[in-house]
Design a protein around this motif. Structure first.
Motif, mmCIF file in Angstrom:
data_model
loop_
_atom_site.group_PDB
_atom_site.id
_atom_site.type_symbol
_atom_site.label_atom_id
_atom_site.label_comp_id
_atom_site.label_asym_id
_atom_site.label_seq_id
_atom_site.Cartn_x
_atom_site.Cartn_y
_atom_site.Cartn_z
ATOM 1 N N SER B 80 0.851 -1.187 0.000
ATOM 2 C CA SER B 80 0.000 0.000 0.000
ATOM 3 C C SER B 80 0.882 1.232 0.000
ATOM 4 O O SER B 80 1.886 1.286 0.705
ATOM 5 N N THR B 82 0.094 4.222 1.011
ATOM 6 C CA THR B 82 -0.063 5.089 2.173
ATOM 7 C C THR B 82 0.238 4.363 3.472
ATOM 8 O O THR B 82 0.726 4.958 4.411
ATOM 9 N N VAL B 87 -0.522 -5.129 0.854
ATOM 10 C CA VAL B 87 -1.977 -4.990 0.765
ATOM 11 C C VAL B 87 -2.663 -6.255 1.266
ATOM 12 O O VAL B 87 -3.638 -6.206 2.031
ATOM 13 N N ILE B 269 -10.161 1.193 5.005
ATOM 14 C CA ILE B 269 -9.066 1.158 4.026
ATOM 15 C C ILE B 269 -9.596 1.409 2.616
ATOM 16 O O ILE B 269 -8.893 1.967 1.774
ATOM 17 N N THR B 270 -10.844 1.011 2.351
ATOM 18 C CA THR B 270 -11.409 1.285 1.032
ATOM 19 C C THR B 270 -11.542 2.789 0.827
ATOM 20 O O THR B 270 -11.146 3.336 -0.205
ATOM 21 N N ARG B 272 -10.018 5.113 2.411
ATOM 22 C CA ARG B 272 -8.664 5.672 2.372
ATOM 23 C C ARG B 272 -8.081 5.543 0.962
ATOM 24 O O ARG B 272 -7.521 6.499 0.419
ATOM 25 N N SER B 273 -8.239 4.347 0.392
ATOM 26 C CA SER B 273 -7.644 4.114 -0.929
ATOM 27 C C SER B 273 -8.279 5.023 -1.982
ATOM 28 O O SER B 273 -7.596 5.491 -2.895
ATOM 29 N N ARG B 277 -6.010 7.944 -3.357
ATOM 30 C CA ARG B 277 -5.584 7.296 -4.594
ATOM 31 C C ARG B 277 -4.495 6.254 -4.338
ATOM 32 O O ARG B 277 -3.474 6.218 -5.038
ATOM 33 N N ASP B 278 -4.706 5.455 -3.320
ATOM 34 C CA ASP B 278 -3.778 4.374 -2.995
ATOM 35 C C ASP B 278 -4.145 3.183 -3.870
ATOM 36 O O ASP B 278 -4.955 2.337 -3.504
ATOM 37 N N LEU B 281 -3.980 -0.606 -2.813
ATOM 38 C CA LEU B 281 -4.998 -0.876 -1.807
ATOM 39 C C LEU B 281 -6.375 -0.957 -2.464
ATOM 40 O O LEU B 281 -7.185 -1.845 -2.156
ATOM 41 N N LEU B 282 -6.642 -0.034 -3.375
ATOM 42 C CA LEU B 282 -7.931 -0.043 -4.071
ATOM 43 C C LEU B 282 -8.094 -1.330 -4.881
ATOM 44 O O LEU B 282 -9.137 -1.990 -4.837
ATOM 45 N N THR B 285 -8.986 -4.157 -2.557
ATOM 46 C CA THR B 285 -10.359 -4.215 -2.050
ATOM 47 C C THR B 285 -11.351 -4.543 -3.158
ATOM 48 O O THR B 285 -12.300 -5.288 -2.950
#
Lengths: 644, 314
Positions: B80, B82, B87, B269-270, B272-273, B277-278, B281-282, B285
């Protein structure tokens, strides 16, 4: 509301409006949505405060004259925020739904109309996106394009467009087969014109209903995203954003969560109700009528036709298997009127005898059969008359006791054997359940008995068939299973409701032979419903002719064949090609059709179609009168010599 | 049935592959490209070029995809940006929370929905039916997170029956675990139940009016047997479709509910992503959701086979 309740002779569009007007909830919902949009437009002028003007001296206050819905943690007026929120949420939802329609409908139209590879490719892609929850699709797009409200709503619109593609495509596939589309195609119109000018207007109403439902979903997603902090920014008071702010004050001031949450819920509810209402108004299916638990009415009417106790003494119980007296079945109609669909049916059936019940479709034969078994479908009911099985009155029996007789003492074979067998249960289950219920057999005994029954109805390879499902049988085999089920407990009365009409001629003969054999073995009485005079001649001892809810003539088969004493019987017999001695093969028919029950005449029901009608026929109800040995007819002119 | 199951299982492979392509493409269509997102808008063109070379972003897309998929299949979706940790690890740690909510909410929804749907469908138009239908209409319109807030205010803050926030892992203390997910599950379960009630009711009414039910009544078997054995199974077929779609939706609805109860699931975390724009991570998820949906659909297909012999034997 039943089908009969809708006004006849009204154009389709007017009928939809009429049906929509009947739905008060949907209308209220539409009014509320209109109100929301009015508020959305004139919001800034009617809001008592600005959305961001706070007064830090009065924070988190309850409802008061100055602040109808109280204030938030910065002393801002909640009502004003809700009003500004309406503007934002309603506009955002409209934006997303419009995007979904503009993207989805043309793709759906083309895929459905063109078909083939294009259709498969489009549907594959659509199914792929459709499989993901719309909020995840939207989140993916938002991550790429950014989190402004417009991109968020565009993303939501894209996610929802798959639903419009699927719906539009499905309806276009159906419409494509319609004649008017063929006409347009032959006329040389190009694809786009056909699709947009001919198909689209026809599916538009259903699309609008769908759009209303999707509005609700979009509003919920917008609220969820705002609640999560994606979409509407802190300075933009959307309903979801207001809710998420109230979260921090849940302990101190829980009321803060109520107004914005209620605003979301009411708006979604309104769109759902409107969508449901439109859907129902457009639907070809009728709404489930309010069930009436009404059973038989007062005793006065019953006595007119002879009560059960009286009748019992008159009928020789050892001889008569089934006695129906003055049977009447009603359904609720428009404006609280009741519609009689079986008016006055009296039938006697002796043990070992076969009685044919003949008449055109719509004359009430099947309803008579169902009423005999106590199975009048809701919301109808037996409003009068008596049904006696072996001297026992059935119309007053509670359902639980009637169940003990059904399938055991009396049973029924239906016309369409496939639809009367349960598609998801094996033949064994469907044959052994009644055996176990009525005869108390255990599963092994019931299986053995089921095998015997299948052998009786000459179903080949019964062992294997027991473990199969109805869809694995042919039509003839399925009807044999239906017959085995009806014969399972050796009933004293068997009602056969056109059991052979759906079968081809050779199978027909075999089934009829089986019925005759079974009757010889068990001595049961058969009520054979048919419109085939050939079967009547071959199988029946006596025949009853039924027209528009009434028995119009009864008698021995030979006598009725040779000398019909009712114009309807005569007309029916005249349609038989076999009796036509002139050598022409044309099959004459009786002009017209059986009118729907609400149009039946007060006098003779056959009056409008009768060749022998005179004004007297239409005055009063015509009684069934005896004309000779075991012969009755319902005709005003029955006594006139020379007519018959 | 086994053969049917295996065919359905095989059919999920192309679906998953297609999903992975979509997820992979998310990264490549970022405005400005990944390197710019990583380094910020002020990065010099030289550093961007260097990073792009390091990340293999100059390779052709299929090569990049193959590399990414190869790693993904080995359980490596990258770190990730961030959180600076793998991940897959983050997701595996947080998954039990979200799964508990989704499964629990679904169970409540299915049990309550089927029961009330049957009761309403048995007597359409009756007082009970109208009451249930009304409540269901409201329930469908109820935002799950609002319900969650109301439940939290009343049952957690005022009555103190349940914790208002936080999560206890199942392995740590089963009773505390149950208490920590009860309110979130109810918040997800009630709107789900409302949806299932509506479908169950209408499908039950349709089935009860069918010819084979009439024929079953005519054989005189007891009413409860007609309802449970002859009607229920057939009425369930369209309901199962709704349940299938709903499972995926509940999974995403749990995002908002997790936030209300401050649960350490995949919601935060979703979000956040998306906000930061992580991309890895996106991707993680979204892939997880896709996997969940595919598994769900597989289960739904299998239950069709159980409910409907025509599907199974076809």
């Amino acid at each position: 509301m039943t089908d009969a309740a809708k006004p006849r002779g009204v154009s389709g569009q007017a009928r939809v409006w009429w049906r929509l007007r009947q739905q008060r909830l949907a209308l209220i919902a539409a009014g509320y949505i209109l109100l929301l949009y009015v508020v959305a437009i004139i919001g800034p002028w009617i809001a008592p405060y600005g959305p961001m003007t706070g007064d830090l001296r009065s924070t988190l206050q309850g409802p008061s004259i100055a602040h109808w819905l109280g204030t938030d943690h910065l002393g801002r007026d909640i009502l004003s925020q809700i009003i500004y929120g309406t503007r934002l949420s309603m506009w955002a939802a409209l934006e997303a739904v419009l995007i979904a329609i503009i993207l989805g409908v043309p793709i759906g139209l083309l895929a459905g109309y063109v078909g083939g590879k294009l259709d498969r490719a489009v549907m594959w892609a659509v199914d792929l996106i459709f499989a993901l929850p719309p909020i995840m699709v939207a989140l993916g797009i938002i991550a790429v394009l950014g989190t402004t409200l417009d991109t968020v709503m565009a993303a939501v619109g894209f996610a929802f467009s798959t639903r419009f593609v699927r719906l539009t495509r499905g309806m276009t596939l159906t419409e494509r087969e319609e004649l008017y589309v063929d006409g347009a195609r032959v006329g040389g119109l190009d694809v786009w014109t056909i699709v947009s000018h001919h198909i689209l207007p026809n599916i538009a109403p259903a699309l609008i209903a769908q759009a209303a439902l999707q509005f609700g979903g979009v509003l919920l997603i917008e609220a969820t995203l705002s609640f999560l902090g994606i979409g509407a920014s802190l300075e933009q008071p959307s309903w979801g954003r207001l809710l998420s702010q109230s979260r921090d004050y849940m302990d101190a001031y829980p009321f803060l969560a109520i107004p914005s949450g209620a605003a979301i819920m009411l708006a979604v509810l309104a769109f759902n109700l409107l969508g449901d209402g439109l859907h129902t108004a457009l639907g070809r299916d009728t709404i489930v009528a309010k069930r009436k638990t009404k059973r038989r009415k007062g005793d006065t009417e019953t006595q007119r036709h002879g009560d059960g106790s009286n009748a019992r003494s008159l009928i020789k119980t050892n001889m008569t298997a089934l006695a129906i007296q003055g049977l009447q079945v009603r359904f609720p109609g428009a404006q609280n009127r009741e519609i009689e669909i079986v008016c006055d049916v009296s039938l006697d059936l002796k043990s070992g005898e076969t009685l044919g019940l003949v008449g055109e479709s719509g004359s009430g034969k099947s309803m008579t059969a169902l009423a005999t078994l106590g199975l009048v479908p809701a919301p109808g009911w037996i409003s009068n008359g008596s049904v006696q099985l072996g001297g026992r009155e059935l119309t007053t029996l509670p359902d639980s006791e009637l169940r003990r007789l059904r399938g055991k003492e009396m049973s029924i074979v239906f016309q369409d054997s496939f639809t009367s067998l349960n598609p998801s249960l094996t033949i064994e289950t469907q044959l052994t359940d009644p055996l176990r219920a009525h005869l108390g057999l255990n599963s092994r005994q019931a299986r053995e008995r089921a095998l015997e029954l299948l052998a009786l109805v000459q179903l080949p390879d019964p062992q294997r068939r027991l473990n199969e499902y109805p869809h694995q049988l042919s039509g003839g085999m399925a009807q044999r299973v239906g017959l085995a089920r009806a014969l399972a407990c050796q009933p004293s009365v068997l009602i056969a409701d056109e059991p052979t009409s759906a079968l081809d001629v050779t199978v027909q003969g075999q089934i009829l032979d089986l019925l005759k054999d079974a009757q010889r073995k068990f001595g049961m009485a058969i009520l054979f419903i048919t419109h085939d005079w050939g079967i009547v001649a071959e199988l029946c001892d006596r025949v009853a002719v039924m027209y528009a809810g009434e028995i119009v003539e009864t008698g021995k088969v030979d006598g009725v064949f040779a000398h019909p004493r009712h114009p309807y019987t005569r007309a029916l017999l005249a349609t038989l090609p076999g009796l036509d001695r002139t050598g022409t093969r044309s099959v004459p028919v009786i002009p017209g059709v059986v009118p729907p029950p609400q149009d039946w005449h007060k006098g003779c029901h056959f009056y409008p179609r009768c060749a022998l009608a005179i004004p007297a026929c239409n005055r009063n109800p015509v009684p069934l009168t005896s004309v000779g040995d075991d012969r009755q007819t319902r005709c005003v002119r029955a006594g006139e010599e020379g007519l018959w | 049935m086994l053969k049917y199951g295996l065919t359905r299982l095989a059919a999920t492979v192309p679906l998953l592959l297609a999903m992975s392509v979509l997820v992979f493409l998310v990264a490549t269509i970022m405005p400005g490209g990944i390197a710019v997102v990583l380094l910020g808008d002020n990065a010099s063109p030289e550093t961007v070029t260097v990073l792009e070379a390091q990340l293999g972003l100059n390779d052709p897309l299929p090569v990049q995809y193959a590399r990414w998929l190869g790693n993904a299949l080995q359980g490596n979706l990258g770190d990730s940006w961030t959180l600076k940790e793998p991940v897959v690890g983050v997701i595996v740690r947080r998954m039990p929370v979200t799964l508990s909510l989704a499964v629990g909410g679904m169970l409540i929804g299915i049990i309550l929905g089927l029961m009330l749907g049957i009761i309403a469908g048995l007597r359409p138009g009756s007082g009970v039916d109208r009451l249930i239908t009304l409540i269901a209409s409201i329930g469908v319109a109820m935002p799950a997170f609002w319900l969650a807030m109301l439940l939290a205010v009343y049952f957690a803050v005022q009555l103190r029956w349940f914790p208002a926030i936080g999560y206890t892992p199942l392995g740590e203390d089963p009773v505390k675990w149950l208490r920590s997910i009860t309110l979130p599950c109810i918040a997800l379960g009630l709107p789900t139940a409302a949806l299932i009630v509506r479908q169950m009711r209408s499908s039950f009414i349709t089935v009860l009016q069918s010819r084979y039910i009439l024929a079953a009544h005519a054989t005189g078997i007891p009413l409860w047997q007609v309802v449970s054995r002859y009607a229920l199974r057939n009425a369930l077929v369209p309901v199962v479709t709704v349940i299938g779609f709903r499972l995926a939706v509940v999974f995403s609805l749990s995002l908002a509910v997790e936030q209300v109860f401050n649960l350490p699931g995949i919601a935060s975390i979703t979000i956040r992503s998306v906000m930061m724009r992580d991309i890895p991570l996106l991707q993680g998820t979204v892939l997880l959701t896709a996997l969940f949906v595919v598994v769900t659909n597989l289960l739904i297909d299998l239950s069709y086979g159980w409910l409907n012999p025509r599907v199974r034997l076809a």
